[in-house]
Design an enzyme around this catalytic site. Structure first.
Site, mmCIF file in Angstrom:
data_model
loop_
_atom_site.group_PDB
_atom_site.id
_atom_site.type_symbol
_atom_site.label_atom_id
_atom_site.label_comp_id
_atom_site.label_asym_id
_atom_site.label_seq_id
_atom_site.Cartn_x
_atom_site.Cartn_y
_atom_site.Cartn_z
ATOM 1 N N CYS A 101 25.927 56.162 23.189
ATOM 2 C CA CYS A 101 26.630 55.362 22.189
ATOM 3 C C CYS A 101 25.623 54.586 21.337
ATOM 4 C CB CYS A 101 27.583 54.382 22.860
ATOM 5 S SG CYS A 101 28.966 55.158 23.669
ATOM 6 N N ASP A 506 48.337 32.806 40.522
ATOM 7 C CA ASP A 506 49.357 32.623 39.508
ATOM 8 C C ASP A 506 50.133 33.934 39.483
ATOM 9 O OD1 ASP A 506 50.703 31.902 37.105
ATOM 10 O OD2 ASP A 506 49.281 33.171 36.044
ATOM 11 N N ASP A 678 45.503 32.980 35.017
ATOM 12 C CA ASP A 678 45.093 33.411 33.677
ATOM 13 C C ASP A 678 45.680 32.569 32.560
ATOM 14 O OD1 ASP A 678 47.744 34.297 33.866
ATOM 15 O OD2 ASP A 678 47.371 35.788 32.320
ATOM 16 N N ASP A 682 47.473 27.311 33.899
ATOM 17 C CA ASP A 682 46.696 27.370 35.146
ATOM 18 C C ASP A 682 45.385 26.611 35.013
ATOM 19 O OD1 ASP A 682 48.471 29.128 36.504
ATOM 20 O OD2 ASP A 682 47.690 30.769 35.277
#
Lengths: 783, 46
Positions: A101, A506, A678, A682
């Site tokens: 790449c 969570d 996330d 939280d």
């Protein structure tokens, strides 16, 4: 339409792979989409076809598929015009797979006569572009690379990253100097030791000593600077760390050896001091590299999403701007499927918002004029206008930021194992050396002899192995985790992870996938689903994306029109909200699909646990860490997901302060909590937890607070990090035992005056190699 | 034993040369992208 439908069928595993991006092509063609075909054509046309033969596609990374729907950015604001008339731009690259790449991007840029420099840094995944011409050329140049399937995001070469790099260069320079000096001094010393066994004349020996001194002293000053600076800094604050005995030992040994050189004695220890510096610097360089890479990648993840917001000025013109540059009271436009970049009040219109990243609420909520909206919310409905409100006011973001700050202040400072050892070890070493000196003075030795013995004690105890015991392990553990897509952001995270005795998750976006998933569709409806997906391919709407994701790559149908906020039409077929399709409204997240001559079809979307969530919960239970779920979502949704993944304990409907309070209560009762979350809600809980982790899809603020960030679709990184942390702690302890055992043997010998310079050098190297070898076993940890 | 002086002189000169080269390579940014350097060797320059 019918022609498209006939050509469509579900993607299968044995479909031929797209010649460009490697995805299966359902129609048996060479390419999965027109973007890939164009990219392939471009690459072959430039004569760079070797790219396809030399690349290695990593299935865990984003495939290099051109994304026509990617938001266009105004790049000119980021272009730096340089004094010599050239233009420069720094960009973060998403989608780099391997060296091929890098080669492809650089080769394509090199073909453009305007480009002076187009160089990719693979370590930091950044592209530095310098060209001659106008700043507006940036869009064309960047467009050429994006057409190949990479995403480029303008990157502000931040002050922090630059400072970090300077430290890395300083360490490598010190390492080079120490290596050069240690090697040469050792060469001379071996000659001298050989001479001692034969009959080297005193003049020759003195000559060797002087040359050694001339080489070693400047090298010690230059290479020892990182240690001296750190030691002075901690001493000023009234503490000690491992750099204090290292600095003291090196300086004392250098001083005594210099005195010995003047006195024409026969014991100089220059090589020991230099070797010590060399080994320690080696550890520092590797440690810095691992950490710098993790931090650069974490920064990158955030920069990749750093979206611009569209401000509507008083005269009606639109201006892209960075979110922090928006003043309160200004109007911001948010398109359909776009994430809201600022806190504000919905000015006009009605819409549906996905607030899962903010509140943990998994189902979209309706919002109408006057409603407060928060940065991080996704606009599922029609384009809306938001009036920006002052941050720092009563917004959710500001409240969370305040809670995070307070939680971080309350959280005690974690003392690293190495520093705890240093606190006990340093005084013992110094007292032992002083005792040896006093003992020999009392026994009638001269001051010089007694000093030499004290120096020998310092040298052998000089914590070469002790100082390497912890960093050597950390470097390897951090590198292994990095390769698995886990970024350790905090230097103390690994040691804290090893002590975790409670895991809290969570729900939304952590245990569950960040995007909604299509509910199972009856077999009879599969052809209709294919048709709907062919329409949905053209849309950026999250539900349309979820529909396409469920079907796999499909070719876009011709003649699709998007009706913002309502749905898509293609001839007489309609895909969209219940109202748009003219059917009575249903519940939850849904798309309706109507065609003439067919009954309306409903596609429902649900929250789905991450693929390996249940396995991870089971593994945690086996490790004695039965997890707990704390969610801001409704009890029903939480219970359903908790049951699906096998979590027995859960609490729903918690506000950010509620989550924070639960974490702090657990900490107060002596638990060491790993919090995985996330959402913005939280954030405070992540800050208060003993150690915290966030997926890379997390809200910016949560990712910034978290000690580790993990990439990819899976939850397994949580158990991998825990396993690695525990193994690392064991290896650290073994290393310390090895290092202390070495001291127990060598210190009495040194105090008795039996340790000659060559014995000290040999023993030191041996113990260091032993410790490094033991640490290297971490490369083979299985998870 | 004069030979020792020659040998010392030669070895130290060569060592210093190596050190100077190392410092030059460091300054010209050759240690900035070690991952890339490992891969670049596999591809021909355009």
């Amino acid at each position: 339409m019918s022609a498209t439908a006939a050509a469509l069928r579900p993607a299968e595993a044995n479909d031929p792979a797209c010649a460009h991006c490697g995805a299966p092509t359902p129609r048996g063609g060479r390419f999965c989409c027109t973007g890939c075909a164009a990219a392939f054509e471009t690459i072959q046309g430039l004569g760079l076809g070797r790219y396809y033969r030399q690349r290695v596609l990593d299935p865990d990374r984003r495939a290099p598929r051109p994304d026509d729907g990617a938001p266009r950015r105004d790049l000119t604001a980021h272009v730096v015009s340089q004094p010599d008339g050239t233009q420069a731009l720094s960009l973060a690259i998403d989608g780099l797979q391997c060296g091929a790449c890098v080669w492809l991007i650089e080769s394509v840029l090199a073909r453009d006569t305007r480009v002076l420099t187009g160089r990719v840094n693979m370590t930091t995944r950044r592209l530095r572009l310098v060209w001659r011409g106008a700043a507006e050329d940036a869009a064309a140049l960047v467009g050429r690379i994006e057409a190949l399937g990479y995403r480029l995001i303008p990157f502000e070469p931040g002050a922090l990253a630059a400072a970090q790099d300077r430290r890395g260069v300083e360490l490598i320079r010190a390492l080079g100097i120490a290596g050069f000096a240690a090697g040469n001094v050792m060469l001379l010393s071996i000659g001298e030791w050989a001479g001692l066994m034969q009959d080297m004349g005193p003049a020759t020996r003195a000559l060797l000593h002087w040359i050694t001194a001339l080489l070693a002293l400047p090298a010690i000053v230059l290479a020892g600077r990182p240690f001296f600076a750190s030691a002075i800094a901690v001493l000023r604050r009234g503490r000690t760390n491992m750099d204090v005995p290292v600095s003291l030992g090196v300086l004392l040994v250098a001083g005594i050896s210099l005195a010995d050189t003047f006195a024409d004695g026969n014991h100089t220890y220059y090589e020991s001091a230099l070797m010590l510096l060399f080994f320690l610097l080696l550890g520092r360089v590797l440690d810095h590299r691992a950490r710098f890479r993790a931090r650069a990648t974490a920064e990158q993840l955030l920069a990749l999403r750093g979206a611009m917001v569209t401000v509507r000025l008083a005269d009606g013109t639109l201006e892209p701007r960075r979110p922090e540059a928006v003043a309160p009271g200004e109007h911001v436009l948010v398109g359909m499927g776009e994430r809201i970049g600022i806190d504000g009040v919905l000015e006009a219109g009605e819409t549906t918002l996905d607030a899962s990243l903010v509140s943990g609420e998994s189902l979209p909520v309706a919002a109408s004029a006057g409603a407060a909206v928060f940065a991080g919310t996704l606009n599922l409905g029609p384009p809306i206008t938001i009036r920006a409100t002052a941050t720092g006011g009563a917004t959710l973001l500001a409240e969370c930021a305040r809670l995070i700050e307070a939680a971080e202040a309350r959280r005690g400072r974690f003392v690293l194992l190495a520093d705890r050892i240093a606190r006990g070890y340093v005084p013992v070493v110094h007292v032992t050396a002083a005792t040896a000196f006093a003992g020999w003075m009392l026994a009638g030795a001269t001051t010089g002899q007694a000093l030499l013995i004290a120096a020998a004690v310092l040298i052998v105890t000089c914590p070469c192995a002790v100082a390497l015991a912890v960093p050597a392990v950390q470097v390897i553990a951090a590198s292994r985790l990095f390769r698995a897509g886990i970024l350790l952001k905090s230097p103390t995270a690994l040691e804290r992870l090893a002590e975790v005795d409670r895991v809290v998750f969570d729900k939304t976006g952590t245990l569950s996938e960040p995007a909604l998933a299509l509910e199972p569709v009856a077999e009879a409806d599969r052809p209709a689903l294919q048709e709907a997906a062919a329409m949905a391919v053209t849309s950026r709407h999250p539900l349309a994306r979820a529909l396409v994701a469920a079907v796999g790559p499909v070719a876009a149908a011709d003649g699709v029109t998007e009706h913002p906020g309502q749905g898509l039409s293609c001839g007489a077929a309609r895909l969209g909200s219940a109202g748009f399709c003219g059917v009575p409204g249903g519940q939850g997240s849904e798309l309706w699909f109507t065609r003439p001559g067919h009954a309306p079809l409903r596609f429902g979307f649900v929250e789905r646990p991450r693929e390996d969530a249940a396995a991870v919960v089971a593994t945690l239970a086996r490790l004695g860490l039965a997890p707990l779920v704390l969610s801001g979502d409704r009890p029903g949704a939480v219970e359903r997901l908790a049951r699906a993944v096998g979590v027995a304990q859960w609490e729903a409907g918690l506000s950010p302060p509620g989550k924070l309070a639960r974490i702090e209560a657990m900490a107060a009762s002596g638990h060491r909590v790993l919090m995985v979350g996330d959402g913005l809600n939280d954030g405070p809980a992540l800050a208060a937890a003993f150690v915290s982790a966030s997926p890379a899809s997390a809200a910016d603020i949560s990712q910034t607070v978290a000690d580790l960030v993990f990439q990819g679709e899976h939850l397994a990184p949580v158990t991998r990090a825990l396993t690695m942390a525990r193994r690392a702690r064991r290896a650290m302890r073994q290393n310390l035992v090895l290092a202390l055992g070495y001291n127990v043997v060598m210190v009495p010998l040194a105090a008795a005056g039996w340790v000659t310079p060559w014995l000290a050098a040999a023993a030191m190297s041996a113990s260091s190699l032993l410790v490094m070898g033991n640490s290297a076993r971490l490369w083979r940890v299985r998870w | 034993m004069v030979v020792i002086l020659y040998l010392l002189g030669i070895s130290l000169t060569m060592g210093s040369l190596g050190l100077a080269l190392f410092l030059w390579s460091l300054r010209s940014g050759q240690y900035d992208d070690l991952d890339g350097a490992a891969e670049r060797v596999l591809f021909e320059d355009e």
